[in-house]
Design a protein around this motif. Structure first.
Motif, mmCIF file in Angstrom:
data_model
loop_
_atom_site.group_PDB
_atom_site.id
_atom_site.type_symbol
_atom_site.label_atom_id
_atom_site.label_comp_id
_atom_site.label_asym_id
_atom_site.label_seq_id
_atom_site.Cartn_x
_atom_site.Cartn_y
_atom_site.Cartn_z
ATOM 1 N N VAL A 118 13.915 39.695 69.124
ATOM 2 C CA VAL A 118 14.260 41.047 68.719
ATOM 3 C C VAL A 118 13.310 41.505 67.632
ATOM 4 N N GLY A 119 12.829 42.742 67.779
ATOM 5 C CA GLY A 119 11.845 43.248 66.831
ATOM 6 C C GLY A 119 10.428 43.109 67.342
ATOM 7 N N GLU A 120 10.246 42.317 68.408
ATOM 8 C CA GLU A 120 8.940 42.142 69.023
ATOM 9 C C GLU A 120 8.876 42.982 70.295
ATOM 10 N N PRO A 121 7.710 43.547 70.623
ATOM 11 C CA PRO A 121 7.595 44.325 71.859
ATOM 12 C C PRO A 121 7.833 43.477 73.091
ATOM 13 N N HIS B 182 6.996 43.314 79.195
ATOM 14 C CA HIS B 182 7.275 43.915 80.490
ATOM 15 C C HIS B 182 7.647 45.387 80.361
ATOM 16 N N GLY B 183 7.480 45.954 79.169
ATOM 17 C CA GLY B 183 7.720 47.380 79.023
ATOM 18 C C GLY B 183 9.043 47.729 78.404
ATOM 19 N N GLY B 184 9.818 46.741 77.916
ATOM 20 C CA GLY B 184 11.094 47.027 77.290
ATOM 21 C C GLY B 184 10.909 47.739 75.960
ATOM 22 N N LYS B 185 11.976 48.370 75.494
ATOM 23 C CA LYS B 185 11.926 49.119 74.251
ATOM 24 C C LYS B 185 12.939 48.554 73.279
ATOM 25 N N ILE B 186 12.522 48.377 72.017
ATOM 26 C CA ILE B 186 13.389 47.903 70.959
ATOM 27 C C ILE B 186 13.696 49.074 70.041
ATOM 28 N N VAL B 187 14.973 49.322 69.808
ATOM 29 C CA VAL B 187 15.387 50.383 68.903
ATOM 30 C C VAL B 187 16.161 49.758 67.759
ATOM 31 N N HIS B 188 15.699 49.971 66.527
ATOM 32 C CA HIS B 188 16.370 49.463 65.345
ATOM 33 C C HIS B 188 17.291 50.550 64.801
ATOM 34 N N GLY C 228 8.344 52.562 66.221
ATOM 35 C CA GLY C 228 7.161 52.969 66.974
ATOM 36 C C GLY C 228 6.375 51.781 67.482
ATOM 37 N N SER C 229 6.246 50.729 66.642
ATOM 38 C CA SER C 229 5.478 49.553 67.063
ATOM 39 C C SER C 229 6.245 48.708 68.058
ATOM 40 N N SER C 230 7.581 48.894 68.140
ATOM 41 C CA SER C 230 8.401 48.084 69.044
ATOM 42 C C SER C 230 8.677 48.772 70.369
ATOM 43 N N SER C 231 8.164 50.001 70.554
ATOM 44 C CA SER C 231 8.441 50.748 71.779
ATOM 45 C C SER C 231 7.312 50.606 72.778
ATOM 46 N N ARG C 232 7.642 50.174 73.961
ATOM 47 C CA ARG C 232 6.660 50.082 75.042
ATOM 48 C C ARG C 232 7.348 50.631 76.287
#
Length: 474
Positions: free
Chosen positions: A68-71, A74-80, A275-279
């Motif tokens: 968690v916190g890492e991109p 496979h294109g998943g998005k992390i939202v804090h 922003g850095s965790s969103s792909r």
């Protein structure tokens, strides 16, 4: 000690934690003072060795295999998501650096707290105390150069020193623990560690004694610097089942204030973190998109290309931040460790266990610069310039042998060489492409190469010849 620039107060209630911070100048943050010692002049750019927009630490949790916190590659998005209200912070804050060299008196003070007798011996770039016979006894080793990294082991790997004259077999009642026995209580471990922490200048450190390693309990101490919590600068003291300190490591040299920099708010740091965790696109994450690699001589294009939609949409993982506080985190600045102003986010564990911390550099991006030794492309990537400029990550020295660690590709061979003078050793890593390779997998691997020097390294600095930057020791 200077009065703390930030005072934090925890107010419990509602659905989470609320942290309020007040700047020492009373303006609640936003306006900045003069640079430390600079008479109001602008500080020099802060050259971080790693990108400040990538979290240096990430907690556990889904998606499976991705911290968690890492991109998500496979294109998943992390939202804090914040539980509560983010605090304000100061308008600016200073970088802390460990400078100078460790003295024999400082080593003697630590050795005495560990129960070691004897005079510190200078061995290459280190001080040592103890274990000067068969290697079985306790040994303390301290780097002479700041930050004075030290390691201690109560039991060595050799035999024993308890040998009676004429005895055919040496024996001792004191042997290395075999992992049996129960760890001491947290209070007992803290009591045993207190003299060691005091000798290391950590009287006011934040302590955590929950960690257990076999039969030993570990007291981890994070220094509090001018009222600011720290992350990544821990000292660990291991206490055995008999209540004795059996091991430990940390930093012995104190920290000094460096330049003062304008800092961003917690909200802006969180925005950068998200922003850095969103792909959001396939193939836009770490490592890009994997494709079948044709056999050599078969240059036909694969039937499925990167970006082909499979109908599966990228997943979104929500991570809860329970607390945010302004502090300092360990970063490498121009090859040297330093404590840099940062926002420390406490992240809730998905499994319900102990949470973890995400440290986000808080220095205004306008004052951040790319370190000289930062690679122009990611490990294993290709640059536009001819030739290879390879960043050397770290080094270790043993007598005249100097080992360097760096990133390299799987389809190249590498050789290291050194040019020496009285103050520096400049190391060059040369890359040679393997002949006949028409297709190569873009994959990086960590490599080591050893160079034989004309004389032991001693106090000389190791320099990456490609970038001119100083290389940190491993």
């Amino acid at each position: 000690m200077v009065v703390a620039s930030v005072a934090a107060v925890l107010l419990a209630g509602g659905g989470g934690a609320y942290w309020a911070a007040t700047a020492a100048n009373g303006d609640g943050g936003g306006s900045g003072g003069a640079a430390a010692g600079g008479g109001g002049s602008a500080p020099p750019p802060l050259a971080l060795d790693e990108r400040a927009d990538v979290p240096p630490a990430a907690p556990d949790g889904p998606p499976q295999g991705i911290a968690v916190g890492e991109p998500d590659p496979h294109g998943g998005k992390i939202v804090h998501r914040v539980s509560g209200t983010l605090p304000q912070g100061p308008g600016r804050a200073e970088v802390r650096r460990a400078v100078g060299t460790v003295t024999a008196a400082e080593v003697t003070r630590l050795a005495k707290a560990l129960g070691l007798a004897g005079t510190p011996r200078a061995e290459g770039t280190s001080w040592t105390v103890g274990s000067d016979k068969d290697g079985s006894g306790p040994l303390l080793r301290v780097d002479r150069q700041a930050p004075g990294t030290w390691t201690f082991a109560r039991y060595g790997s050799g035999g024993t020193d308890d040998c009676r004259r004429g005895a055919s077999v040496c024996s001792s009642g004191r042997t290395a623990p075999d992992g049996s026995g129960s760890p001491v209580s947290e209070s007992a471990a803290r009591a045993a560690a207190t003299p060691v922490l005091k000798a290391a200048g950590l009287d006011d450190a934040a302590l955590d004694s929950r960690q257990v390693m076999g039969s030993a309990r570990v007291v981890n101490a994070d220094p509090v610097v001018d009222g600011l919590p720290t992350y990544g600068w821990s000292t660990g003291v291991q206490v055995g089942p008999d209540g004795d300190v059996v091991g430990g490591s940390g930093h012995l040299k104190g920290l000094e204030k460096g330049d003062s920099y304008p800092v961003i708010s917690a909200g802006e740091a969180l925005k950068q973190l998200n922003g850095s965790s969103s792909r959001t696109g396939r193939g836009s994450g770490v490592g890009g998109c994997a494709e079948p690699v044709p056999l050599e001589g078969d240059l036909k294009s694969p039937g499925v290309r990167c970006g082909t939609r499979t109908g599966a949409e990228p997943s979104t993982t929500t991570v809860t931040i329970d607390k945010a506080v302004f502090g300092l985190s360990m970063q490498h600045v121009a090859g040297e460790p330093a404590l840099v102003p940062s926002w420390l986010f406490s992240v809730r564990s998905a499994a319900g266990g102990a949470g973890t911390t995400l440290a986000r550099v808080a220095v205004d991006p306008a004052y951040l610069a790319k370190a000289k030794d930062a690679p122009a492309t990611p490990p294993g990537g290709t640059g536009g310039a001819s030739g290879s400029s390879r960043q050397i990550q770290s080094y270790s020295a043993d007598g005249q042998n100097l080992s360097v660690t760096f990133w390299g590709g799987v389809c190249s061979t590498y050789a290291a060489s050194a040019a020496e003078d009285g103050k520096t050793v400049r190391v060059t890593v040369a890359e040679s492409k393997q002949e006949g390779k028409k297709v190569c997998v873009m994959m990086a691997q960590e490599l080591n190469r050893t160079v034989t020097l004309d004389a032991p390294l001693g106090d000389r600095a190791v320099i990456d010849a490609a970038s001119g930057a100083r290389v940190p020791s491993a």
